[in-house]
Design a protein around this motif. Structure first.
Motif, mmCIF file in Angstrom:
data_model
loop_
_atom_site.group_PDB
_atom_site.id
_atom_site.type_symbol
_atom_site.label_atom_id
_atom_site.label_comp_id
_atom_site.label_asym_id
_atom_site.label_seq_id
_atom_site.Cartn_x
_atom_site.Cartn_y
_atom_site.Cartn_z
ATOM 1 N N TRP A 141 25.521 14.687 -114.641
ATOM 2 C CA TRP A 141 24.279 14.309 -113.952
ATOM 3 C C TRP A 141 24.553 13.115 -113.038
ATOM 4 C CZ3 TRP A 141 19.961 17.069 -113.635
ATOM 5 C CH2 TRP A 141 18.806 16.471 -113.157
ATOM 6 N N LEU A 142 25.256 13.363 -111.944
ATOM 7 C CA LEU A 142 25.695 12.303 -111.047
ATOM 8 C C LEU A 142 25.421 12.671 -109.593
ATOM 9 C CD1 LEU A 142 29.221 11.445 -112.527
ATOM 10 C CD2 LEU A 142 27.210 9.958 -112.561
ATOM 11 N N VAL A 143 25.223 11.634 -108.785
ATOM 12 C CA VAL A 143 25.202 11.777 -107.331
ATOM 13 C C VAL A 143 26.409 11.017 -106.789
ATOM 14 C CG1 VAL A 143 23.937 11.396 -105.191
ATOM 15 C CG2 VAL A 143 22.672 11.835 -107.311
ATOM 16 N N ALA A 144 27.269 11.710 -106.074
ATOM 17 C CA ALA A 144 28.430 11.059 -105.470
ATOM 18 C C ALA A 144 28.037 10.497 -104.108
ATOM 19 C CB ALA A 144 29.579 12.050 -105.316
ATOM 20 N N GLU A 145 28.113 9.178 -103.981
ATOM 21 C CA GLU A 145 27.858 8.517 -102.704
ATOM 22 C C GLU A 145 29.075 8.740 -101.808
ATOM 23 O OE1 GLU A 145 25.104 5.182 -101.226
ATOM 24 O OE2 GLU A 145 25.011 7.239 -101.934
ATOM 25 N N LEU A 146 28.864 9.387 -100.662
ATOM 26 C CA LEU A 146 29.967 9.707 -99.759
ATOM 27 C C LEU A 146 30.008 8.736 -98.591
ATOM 28 C CD1 LEU A 146 29.743 13.608 -99.567
ATOM 29 C CD2 LEU A 146 31.391 12.242 -100.861
ATOM 30 N N ASP B 9 35.237 20.248 -107.476
ATOM 31 C CA ASP B 9 36.173 20.797 -108.463
ATOM 32 C C ASP B 9 36.090 20.046 -109.792
ATOM 33 O OD1 ASP B 9 37.038 22.646 -106.617
ATOM 34 O OD2 ASP B 9 38.868 21.556 -106.077
ATOM 35 N N SER B 10 35.638 18.784 -109.728
ATOM 36 C CA SER B 10 35.473 17.983 -110.945
ATOM 37 C C SER B 10 34.073 18.104 -111.533
ATOM 38 C CB SER B 10 35.782 16.508 -110.647
ATOM 39 O OG SER B 10 37.158 16.335 -110.365
ATOM 40 N N GLY B 11 33.224 18.944 -110.928
ATOM 41 C CA GLY B 11 31.925 19.227 -111.530
ATOM 42 C C GLY B 11 30.729 18.572 -110.880
ATOM 43 N N VAL B 12 30.912 17.885 -109.747
ATOM 44 C CA VAL B 12 29.792 17.240 -109.060
ATOM 45 C C VAL B 12 29.123 18.243 -108.121
ATOM 46 C CG1 VAL B 12 29.111 15.396 -107.469
ATOM 47 C CG2 VAL B 12 30.865 14.966 -109.200
ATOM 48 N N THR B 13 27.795 18.287 -108.152
ATOM 49 C CA THR B 13 27.049 19.194 -107.269
ATOM 50 C C THR B 13 25.988 18.466 -106.448
ATOM 51 O OG1 THR B 13 25.489 19.703 -109.055
ATOM 52 C CG2 THR B 13 27.380 21.182 -108.795
ATOM 53 N N ALA B 14 25.903 17.142 -106.590
ATOM 54 C CA ALA B 14 24.901 16.356 -105.859
ATOM 55 C C ALA B 14 25.604 15.276 -105.048
ATOM 56 C CB ALA B 14 23.900 15.725 -106.823
ATOM 57 N N PHE B 15 25.249 15.182 -103.768
ATOM 58 C CA PHE B 15 25.932 14.270 -102.850
ATOM 59 C C PHE B 15 24.916 13.569 -101.957
ATOM 60 C CE2 PHE B 15 28.618 17.842 -103.880
ATOM 61 C CZ PHE B 15 29.837 17.260 -104.192
#
Length: 562
Positions: free
Chosen positions: A179-184, A225-231
């Protein structure tokens, strides 16, 4: 026998004008640092500030051959997902026995403070071997290659390309995973012509530069690939400038470049669930309205619903604006809000959230401010209401004053004279008079908010949020859903800063009295009648026992009969 090199990476959380890293967000800082350690063959233990606070893993410090701490806030905030590392906690960490060198980096290089309305302290900490004054990942890499401490080291986008990909796997160690958002990161530095705002730290060290689309897509794929779907495109001072053309009036937006960016990221994550942005410079829209509209339309074509374009309004008092070199006046701000409403005010699905709306950032404690300064802001917000315009959020903060910003000097020469009482009166007026109106426009009764994660319980209410940029806080009336479950919620009522709802679809034959009572138009008496008459085979059976048969027609498709 090969000896394993051990590292400790402590995520103290970050919040600055163009980067956010408080859970459920994970910042580029920690991912890049993890990537550097991976590239040098370290076995790295990753801990968040909250994990450290609970366990205080002294053995991790004692065993580590190198310790890296990422921390710092340059904008004030209140956080539900975690609490940033405090100065006392940093001091305690620095005093623990260890054999490895300790690196400290992130926004904390500007100074330390945790609250708005205060002057930041220049950081002097015994026990820190390298206080990174520029890019912590570059200083860390240089040390691991040469053994030399160079806190001023910087990196290029070519350099971080590999680190970003290697560092993606750190997300699996995060307690919120998946349950993460990756800040790009898209760019860094301030794109603005004519100097920066008085309070801002974004342009203090870096000239404006952009990261290649291919690199962003490669990192996105590694994260996916590591499971993140939110960006979120949050590490960026102005989404409209990305890929634009430099002119004397500023960077002119190029819709085709934004399309290329969004298409590349979507292509890199086929299972993408959230794609949002953050900062949007209103000056760009004012200078290039046609190109900005085209770019906003591309964003709204490729993003996911509930997106927010944050506008740095700060203050609309003309004298405060001039003294602090702020971006726009009231008329310009109004045109900007109108344009974003045109581009993003629609909903991509029935009962969904708006595609993209403005977020307004106001800042108190600026140079030249007085008790009357808030009146211009108030009149502006009243015009938004009168014109039936919508904004997703109104963020009201007090300035943090950092030593190397123009505000440090200006606040001595022209200190704010508004006072706390006037500030609180203005803030409370917004919360009581404006926020409830906007909330009903954003998420009217019957809106279905997808994938809300329940975070806590308070009596008969659970509270949760979906993933995204400035997500709505949802109070959920339910007696059956366990904590941490992810559910859809239909909005049934509104508070001042949150919405209330019940799990969706609404199982009429199984849900509790409180859920039925919360349905629009039902109340206690009708809820009792429904409870006594169930089970129902279909909606028509339910409508037949109500004294007003059509009261639930507006949400009939959200009801289930099992």
């Amino acid at each position: 026998m090969k000896v394993t090199k051990k590292a400790l990476l402590l995520d103290g959380y970050v919040d600055e004008p163009a980067c956010f890293g408080v859970p459920p967000y994970i910042s580029p800082y920690v991912r890049y640092a993890f990537g550097v350690l991976e590239s040098h063959g370290f076995e790295t233990r990753y801990l968040t500030a909250d994990q450290w606070r609970i366990t205080c893993q002294r053995e991790a410090v004692a065993e580590a051959d190198i310790i890296t701490v990422i921390s710092g806030l340059t904008v004030p905030g209140r956080y539900r997902g975690g609490s940033p590392l405090t100065l006392s906690e940093l001091k305690d960490l620095c005093g623990l026995p260890r054999k490895g060198s300790l690196f400290l980096g992130g926004p904390i290089r500007h100074g330390y403070t945790l609250k708005g309305g205060s002057k930041a302290l220049d950081l002097v900490l015994d026990g820190v071997d390298c206080l990174c004054t520029r890019d912590p990942e570059a200083a860390l890499d240089h040390f691991l290659k040469t053994g030399e401490l160079r806190p001023e080291k910087t990196r290029t986008y070519e350099k971080i390309r590999r680190w970003a990909q290697l560092g993606a796997k750190v997300v699996k160690a995060h307690p919120f995973y998946p349950w993460l958002v990756a800040e790009l990161e898209l760019s860094r530095g301030c794109d603005r012509k004519g100097g920066r705002c008085s309070f801002c730290s974004e342009g203090a060290f870096s000239t404006y530069e952009e990261r290649p689309v291919t690199d962003i897509a490669e990192e996105t794929k590694a994260l996916a690939d590591s499971g993140v779907t939110a960006f979120r495109f949050g590490r960026c001072s102005n989404i409209l400038s990305y890929g634009g053309t430099d002119t004397l009036c500023g960077i002119r937006p190029e819709p085709s470049k934004i399309k290329e960016l969004y298409a590349a990221v979507r292509g890199a994550c086929p299972d993408l669930e959230v794609l949002h942005t953050d900062n949007c410079n209103p000056l760009t829209i004012a200078a290039f309205p046609d190109e900005s509209l085209g770019t906003l339309e591309e964003i709204c074509r490729w993003n996911t619903e509930g997106d927010v374009l944050s506008l740095g309004i700060e203050s609309l008092d003309p004298k405060v604006r001039k003294l602090n070199n702020l971006k726009v006046d009231a008329e310009t701000a109004l045109r900007v809000v109108r344009l974003i409403n045109v581009a993003g005010g629609h909903r991509k699905r029935k009962r969904g959230l708006p595609t993209a709306l403005p977020g307004l950032n106001f800042l108190a404690g600026l140079a030249g401010e007085d008790k009357g300064s808030f009146e211009a802001n108030r009149l502006f917000l009243k015009r938004l209401v009168e014109e039936n315009l919508t904004v997703r959020r109104i963020n009201i903060r007090q300035a943090m004053i950092f030593p190397r910003t123009p505000l440090a000097r200006l606040s001595k020469e022209n200190p704010s004279k508004a006072g706390k009482k006037a500030f609180m009166k203005w803030k409370n007026w917004v919360r009581e008079e404006i926020d409830p109106i906007m909330l009903k426009r954003v998420a009217p009764t019957g809106t279905v908010i997808k994938r809300v994660r329940i975070e806590e319980r308070q009596g008969r209410l659970c509270f949760g949020r979906p993933l995204g940029s400035y997500p709505l806080l949802v109070g959920i009336i339910t007696s059956t859903e366990p904590e941490c479950e992810v559910i859809d919620v239909v909005v049934t009522d509104h508070g001042s800063r949150s919405v209330t709802g019940i799990p969706c679809p609404v199982d009429i034959n199984r849900c509790g009295f409180e859920e039925i009572e919360a349905l629009p138009g039902i109340g206690k008496a009708r809820a009792r009648r429904i409870i006594q008459a169930r089970p129902f085979a279909c909606y028509q059976d339910l409508a037949a026992i109500l004294d007003e048969p059509g009261v639930l027609d507006g949400i009939s498709e959200l009801l289930a009969f099992r």
